[in-house]
Design a protein around this motif. Structure first.
Motif, mmCIF file in Angstrom:
data_model
loop_
_atom_site.group_PDB
_atom_site.id
_atom_site.type_symbol
_atom_site.label_atom_id
_atom_site.label_comp_id
_atom_site.label_asym_id
_atom_site.label_seq_id
_atom_site.Cartn_x
_atom_site.Cartn_y
_atom_site.Cartn_z
ATOM 1 N N THR A 107 26.130 -2.099 20.665
ATOM 2 C CA THR A 107 25.031 -2.719 21.403
ATOM 3 C C THR A 107 23.793 -2.930 20.531
ATOM 4 O OG1 THR A 107 24.256 -0.541 22.162
ATOM 5 C CG2 THR A 107 25.800 -1.731 23.583
ATOM 6 N N SER A 108 23.679 -2.176 19.425
ATOM 7 C CA SER A 108 22.522 -2.290 18.545
ATOM 8 C C SER A 108 22.962 -2.875 17.207
ATOM 9 C CB SER A 108 21.879 -0.904 18.343
ATOM 10 O OG SER A 108 20.776 -0.975 17.471
ATOM 11 N N ALA A 109 22.743 -4.182 17.023
ATOM 12 C CA ALA A 109 23.225 -4.876 15.829
ATOM 13 C C ALA A 109 22.471 -4.438 14.573
ATOM 14 C CB ALA A 109 23.086 -6.376 16.019
ATOM 15 N N SER A 110 23.212 -4.224 13.474
ATOM 16 C CA SER A 110 22.605 -3.849 12.198
ATOM 17 C C SER A 110 22.606 -5.020 11.223
ATOM 18 C CB SER A 110 23.350 -2.653 11.582
ATOM 19 O OG SER A 110 23.235 -1.511 12.392
ATOM 20 N N TYR A 111 23.810 -5.538 10.926
ATOM 21 C CA TYR A 111 23.911 -6.671 10.013
ATOM 22 C C TYR A 111 25.254 -7.365 10.207
ATOM 23 C CZ TYR A 111 26.817 -3.582 7.067
ATOM 24 O OH TYR A 111 27.792 -2.743 6.611
ATOM 25 N N THR A 153 17.310 -1.346 4.094
ATOM 26 C CA THR A 153 18.344 -0.469 3.528
ATOM 27 C C THR A 153 19.370 -1.270 2.738
ATOM 28 O OG1 THR A 153 18.074 1.097 5.351
ATOM 29 C CG2 THR A 153 20.114 1.232 4.081
ATOM 30 N N LEU A 154 19.798 -2.403 3.283
ATOM 31 C CA LEU A 154 20.726 -3.272 2.566
ATOM 32 C C LEU A 154 20.121 -3.741 1.244
ATOM 33 C CD1 LEU A 154 22.070 -5.497 5.490
ATOM 34 C CD2 LEU A 154 23.343 -3.732 4.259
ATOM 35 N N TYR A 155 18.877 -4.140 1.293
ATOM 36 C CA TYR A 155 18.182 -4.626 0.098
ATOM 37 C C TYR A 155 18.143 -3.560 -0.999
ATOM 38 C CZ TYR A 155 14.098 -5.571 -2.841
ATOM 39 O OH TYR A 155 13.247 -5.738 -3.905
ATOM 40 N N ARG A 167 14.997 -10.030 -5.914
ATOM 41 C CA ARG A 167 13.676 -10.121 -6.541
ATOM 42 C C ARG A 167 12.575 -10.065 -5.493
ATOM 43 N NH1 ARG A 167 16.797 -13.850 -9.500
ATOM 44 N NH2 ARG A 167 17.019 -13.272 -11.703
ATOM 45 N N ALA A 168 12.823 -10.700 -4.396
ATOM 46 C CA ALA A 168 11.876 -10.640 -3.278
ATOM 47 C C ALA A 168 12.479 -9.799 -2.175
ATOM 48 C CB ALA A 168 11.569 -12.048 -2.766
ATOM 49 N N LYS A 169 11.651 -9.086 -1.451
ATOM 50 C CA LYS A 169 12.134 -8.217 -0.387
ATOM 51 C C LYS A 169 12.847 -9.027 0.680
ATOM 52 C CE LYS A 169 10.646 -4.538 2.721
ATOM 53 N NZ LYS A 169 9.492 -3.760 3.237
ATOM 54 N N TRP A 170 13.992 -8.501 1.123
ATOM 55 C CA TRP A 170 14.789 -9.202 2.137
ATOM 56 C C TRP A 170 14.113 -9.092 3.507
ATOM 57 C CZ3 TRP A 170 20.694 -7.952 1.212
ATOM 58 C CH2 TRP A 170 21.056 -8.450 -0.056
ATOM 59 N N VAL A 171 14.341 -10.103 4.302
ATOM 60 C CA VAL A 171 13.788 -10.122 5.661
ATOM 61 C C VAL A 171 14.931 -10.371 6.644
ATOM 62 C CG1 VAL A 171 11.523 -10.928 4.916
ATOM 63 C CG2 VAL A 171 13.293 -12.600 5.496
ATOM 64 N N PRO A 172 14.793 -9.896 7.870
ATOM 65 C CA PRO A 172 15.849 -10.099 8.875
ATOM 66 C C PRO A 172 16.088 -11.580 9.171
ATOM 67 C CG PRO A 172 14.307 -8.386 9.578
ATOM 68 C CD PRO A 172 13.694 -9.061 8.388
ATOM 69 N N TYR A 173 17.309 -11.863 9.614
ATOM 70 C CA TYR A 173 17.731 -13.192 10.047
ATOM 71 C C TYR A 173 17.662 -14.240 8.934
ATOM 72 C CZ TYR A 173 17.582 -11.155 14.691
ATOM 73 O OH TYR A 173 17.797 -10.349 15.781
ATOM 74 N N ARG A 174 17.809 -13.788 7.700
ATOM 75 C CA ARG A 174 17.936 -14.704 6.568
ATOM 76 C C ARG A 174 19.191 -14.315 5.785
ATOM 77 N NH1 ARG A 174 12.846 -15.640 2.746
ATOM 78 N NH2 ARG A 174 12.119 -16.505 4.743
ATOM 79 N N ILE A 175 19.977 -15.307 5.401
ATOM 80 C CA ILE A 175 21.236 -15.007 4.722
ATOM 81 C C ILE A 175 21.019 -14.835 3.222
ATOM 82 C CG2 ILE A 175 22.611 -16.189 6.476
ATOM 83 C CD1 ILE A 175 22.903 -18.539 4.555
ATOM 84 N N TYR A 176 21.822 -13.910 2.651
ATOM 85 C CA TYR A 176 21.775 -13.646 1.212
ATOM 86 C C TYR A 176 23.208 -13.603 0.692
ATOM 87 C CZ TYR A 176 16.983 -12.272 2.307
ATOM 88 O OH TYR A 176 15.680 -12.261 2.751
ATOM 89 N N GLU A 177 23.417 -14.216 -0.430
ATOM 90 C CA GLU A 177 24.750 -14.277 -1.028
ATOM 91 C C GLU A 177 24.974 -13.062 -1.914
ATOM 92 O OE1 GLU A 177 27.007 -18.056 -2.679
ATOM 93 O OE2 GLU A 177 25.761 -17.163 -4.265
ATOM 94 N N ILE A 178 26.068 -12.321 -1.653
ATOM 95 C CA ILE A 178 26.351 -11.123 -2.437
ATOM 96 C C ILE A 178 27.684 -11.221 -3.183
ATOM 97 C CG2 ILE A 178 24.976 -9.627 -0.951
ATOM 98 C CD1 ILE A 178 27.547 -8.682 0.367
ATOM 99 N N THR A 202 29.206 -6.480 -3.913
ATOM 100 C CA THR A 202 29.703 -5.885 -2.669
ATOM 101 C C THR A 202 29.984 -4.389 -2.775
ATOM 102 O OG1 THR A 202 31.986 -6.462 -3.268
ATOM 103 C CG2 THR A 202 30.727 -8.080 -1.980
ATOM 104 N N ALA A 203 29.954 -3.852 -3.995
ATOM 105 C CA ALA A 203 30.281 -2.427 -4.170
ATOM 106 C C ALA A 203 29.302 -1.526 -3.435
ATOM 107 C CB ALA A 203 30.306 -2.072 -5.657
ATOM 108 N N ALA A 204 28.066 -1.971 -3.285
ATOM 109 C CA ALA A 204 27.037 -1.138 -2.656
ATOM 110 C C ALA A 204 27.338 -0.854 -1.199
ATOM 111 C CB ALA A 204 25.670 -1.799 -2.790
ATOM 112 N N ILE A 205 28.110 -1.727 -0.543
ATOM 113 C CA ILE A 205 28.431 -1.530 0.873
ATOM 114 C C ILE A 205 29.930 -1.269 1.070
ATOM 115 C CG2 ILE A 205 26.484 -2.857 1.746
ATOM 116 C CD1 ILE A 205 28.333 -5.257 2.025
ATOM 117 N N ASN A 206 30.630 -0.977 -0.042
ATOM 118 C CA ASN A 206 32.073 -0.665 0.008
ATOM 119 C C ASN A 206 32.861 -1.750 0.741
ATOM 120 O OD1 ASN A 206 31.994 2.016 -1.270
ATOM 121 N ND2 ASN A 206 30.836 2.605 0.550
#
Length: 270
Positions: A107-111, A153-155, A167-178, A202-206
């Motif tokens: 019920t509580s979305a993270s990412y 936390t993801l950033y 390089r710039a701090k990540w913000v919610p609801y914006r996509i980032y290529e990993i 992708t190693a950082a999030i297993n």
């Protein structure tokens, strides 16, 4: 009094043995069932035949074109709580969306993670009965956070393994290529060659999606002439640290067909 005592003993016996039945009280005005008023007997042979006939149809190779979604919140070791939403296209490409949550009820979305690539059927599995081994090529993975805390936390985690990506701090609801692995045609005068775009953070999030290496589709025919189609993908290793090298030896909980005709092809997200 004798009837009440016998009824109480019958109830306790049934509860202890794990049985479930309907108790009819004489005070309700209903008669206790007798041999003559019992349900009509059904031949055992008919029951056995009916059970055997209710088996799924398993197409070979699996017919996976379409959209498949989780029927409930799924729990993985970690713990991880997620809902999967996968689409397979007619041109043998796929788009796999995984929604991760912070609670057991999703019920509580993270990412969210979106993985895209290509797949081909290889051979019938020698390890898992009824399954088909699949080769796939992962082309792109993007990620998007839903909360300030989760996105931060993801950033931080991804920036530790891929310095410079954030390089710039990540913000919610914006996509980032990993993750990126693509062949891009590049022209040099009258000549053309291929430019390989290769990035893996992708190693950082297993992260791994080796579940695509094993597939099985079951079509269940219902008694009302409808059908239910399920897609079983390979299992995920309980040790998050070895997921990238693990090849499935069993199935996860099934994904259910949304029954939507997929006519378009998947485009790479730029």
């Amino acid at each position: 009094m004798e009837i009440i005592i016998k009824s109480s003993l019958a109830v306790m016996t049934a509860l202890l043995s794990g049985l479930s039945f309907l108790v009819i009280r004489p005070s309700d005005g209903a008669r206790l069932p007798t041999k003559s008023s019992s349900l009509p007997s059904v031949p055992c042979a008919s029951i056995v035949y009916d059970v055997k006939s209710h088996r799924p149809y398993v197409p070979m190779p699996p017919v996976v074109v379409g959209r498949w979604v989780s029927s409930k919140c799924e729990i993985r070791p970690g713990p991880e709580f997620l809902i999967r939403d996968y689409t397979f296209y007619k041109n043998s490409t796929f788009s796999a969306v995984q929604y991760y949550y912070a609670d057991i009820f999703c019920t509580s979305a993270s990412y969210a993670l979106v993985s895209t690539g290509e797949f081909t059927f290889d051979q019938i599995s020698w390890i898992v009965p009824g399954g088909v081994e699949v080769d796939y090529t992962l082309q792109q993975v993007i990620i998007m956070g839903y909360t300030d805390k989760g996105t931060d936390t993801l950033y931080r985690n991804i920036n530790r393994t891929c310095a410079g990506l954030g390089r710039a701090k990540w913000v919610p609801y914006r996509i980032y290529e990993i993750f990126t692995f693509m062949e891009v045609a590049r022209s040099k005068g009258n000549n053309a060659d291929l430019l390989f775009l290769d990035k893996d953070c992708t190693a950082a999030i297993n992260f791994a999606i080796h579940e695509l290496q094993l597939m099985r589709v079951e079509v269940w025919r219902m008694y009302d002439s409808t059908s239910v189609t399920k897609l079983y993908l390979g299992d995920v290793h309980t040790d998050m640290g070895v997921r990238k090298s693990y090849r499935p030896t069993a199935y996860q909980v099934a994904l259910h067909s949304v029954d939507v005709s997929i006519t378009q092809t998947r485009d790479v997200i730029a």
